[in-house]
Design a protein around this motif. Structure first.
Motif, PDB file in Angstrom:
ATOM      1  N   SER A 271       1.137  -0.711  -0.057  1.00  0.00           N
ATOM      2  CA  SER A 271       0.416   0.045   0.231  1.00  0.00           C
ATOM      3  C   SER A 271       0.782   1.073   0.004  1.00  0.00           C
ATOM      4  O   SER A 271       0.583   1.815  -0.574  1.00  0.00           O
ATOM      5  N   ARG A 272       1.761   1.287   0.424  1.00  0.00           N
ATOM      6  CA  ARG A 272       3.079   2.541   0.250  1.00  0.00           C
ATOM      7  C   ARG A 272       4.165   2.530  -0.095  1.00  0.00           C
ATOM      8  O   ARG A 272       4.276   3.336  -1.164  1.00  0.00           O
ATOM      9  N   ASN A 273       4.314   1.077  -0.405  1.00  0.00           N
ATOM     10  CA  ASN A 273       5.697   0.972  -0.959  1.00  0.00           C
ATOM     11  C   ASN A 273       5.923   0.646  -2.829  1.00  0.00           C
ATOM     12  O   ASN A 273       6.814  -0.039  -2.966  1.00  0.00           O
ATOM     13  N   GLY A 274       4.354   0.102  -3.114  1.00  0.00           N
ATOM     14  CA  GLY A 274       4.604  -0.452  -3.878  1.00  0.00           C
ATOM     15  C   GLY A 274       2.992  -0.578  -4.453  1.00  0.00           C
ATOM     16  O   GLY A 274       1.582   0.199  -4.396  1.00  0.00           O
ATOM     17  N   SER A 275       1.894  -1.493  -5.463  1.00  0.00           N
ATOM     18  CA  SER A 275       0.494  -1.406  -6.106  1.00  0.00           C
ATOM     19  C   SER A 275       0.357  -2.860  -5.547  1.00  0.00           C
ATOM     20  O   SER A 275       0.852  -4.162  -5.762  1.00  0.00           O
ATOM     21  N   THR A 276      -1.810  -2.920  -5.831  1.00  0.00           N
ATOM     22  CA  THR A 276      -1.605  -4.000  -5.696  1.00  0.00           C
ATOM     23  C   THR A 276      -2.343  -4.479  -7.216  1.00  0.00           C
ATOM     24  O   THR A 276      -2.767  -5.505  -7.005  1.00  0.00           O
ATOM     25  N   SER A 277      -1.542  -3.625  -7.299  1.00  0.00           N
ATOM     26  CA  SER A 277      -1.885  -3.867  -9.266  1.00  0.00           C
ATOM     27  C   SER A 277      -0.461  -5.240  -9.683  1.00  0.00           C
ATOM     28  O   SER A 277       0.019  -3.882  -9.810  1.00  0.00           O
TER      29      SER A 277
END
Length: 289
Positions: A271-277
């Motif tokens: 959520s802070r350093n990456g992506s859910t997609s």
């Protein structure tokens, strides 16, 4: 991530080799019928170049080679896709028919087993996770000759694996639906949908952040729980460069989209350093004989 990418690529080989396609007009090619697959031995070997996230949940991407092979020996199909190996111990039927599948599966899970390929400094500071060796089995059912011709194929399978090496010391349950159809004797396309449900150990190993890791990385403490981790949808295509789908040199490619869910999506590394997609793509060549 690498195992999943490779498995999607190799799906092209699985369905391209045993069955002959219809031609572009929808009629059966001369001297070819639904029983063209005699159940004999065959093999396909390939190598792809894949673009995939640095770690599960990352928004940074890198290239990786993906070797793959599939075939049939004495009536039993096997699949080697990157770091995934499975064997179907139920012999296939001939022509348009139902196909029952069952056998062992093994996956070498390399997610965050090295920090060298991780661009994000905070995630890199979390440290490595031991390599997981996931052993288990799968069952499935498929049908040839479903919608577009005598040679298209729809299948449903469920696999269950458990880490035996101490990487995440947990389980992975993965249902998958595949559909592949030939467009001609030289080309095919396919779609697949899958999901993964994982245990507490998997969630802790890859998505939780301990107090010590929080101090080292600057990311907040987080406790991830097991459950449904993601759903995935993908498309694949194959095209013969020499010969046809039953033999010769072939070009294949795939595009895959994965959506992380629940506690896995809420983890700070996502959520802070990456992506859910998550996007995965690959292009490669294969040779069948």
């Amino acid at each position: 991530m690498r195992a999943i990418t490779a498995a999607v690529l190799t799906a092209t080989f699985i369905f391209a080799t045993p069955a002959l396609a219809q031609d572009a007009t929808g009629s059966t090619p001369p001297a070819v019928d639904a029983n063209a697959d005699t159940g004999g031995d065959f093999a396909v070997v390939g190598l792809g170049a894949a673009v995939l996230p640095d770690y599960e949940g990352s928004d940074d991407y890198s290239f990786s080679p993906v070797p793959a092979a599939t075939g049939r020996v004495s009536g039993f199909n096997f699949l080697l896709a990157g770091n995934r190996l499975s064997v179907d111990l139920v012999p296939d039927g001939i022509g348009p028919t139902w196909d029952f599948q069952a056998g062992p599966i093994a996956v070498l899970n390399l997610n965050r087993s090295s920090t060298k390929g991780i661009d994000d400094a905070q995630v890199r500071a979390l440290g490595k996770v031991d390599t997981a060796i996931e052993l288990g089995g799968y069952v499935g059912i498929g049908k040839t000759g479903v919608i577009t011709s005598q040679f298209d194929r729809l299948s449903l399978s469920v696999s269950y694996r458990k880490d035996v090496a101490g990487g995440h010391k947990s389980t992975v349950l993965a249902p998958t639906v595949n559909y592949v159809t030939p467009l001609s004797t030289k080309a095919l396309v396919g779609l697949f949908v899958s999901g993964e449900r994982v245990g507490e150990g998997y969630a802790d190993s890859y998505f939780s952040i301990t107090p010590a890791q929080s101090v080292a990385s600057g990311l907040p403490v987080y406790n991830a729980r097991g459950g449904w981790k993601n759903w995935t949808v993908g498309a694949l295509a194959g095209r013969s460069l020499t010969g046809d789908l039953t033999g010769g040199l072939q070009l294949f490619g795939t595009v895959v989209y994965r959506k992380l869910l629940n506690d896995f999506a809420d983890s700070p590394i996502v959520s802070r350093n990456g992506s859910t997609s998550q996007w995965l793509g690959a292009l490669g060549i294969a040779y069948s004989f």
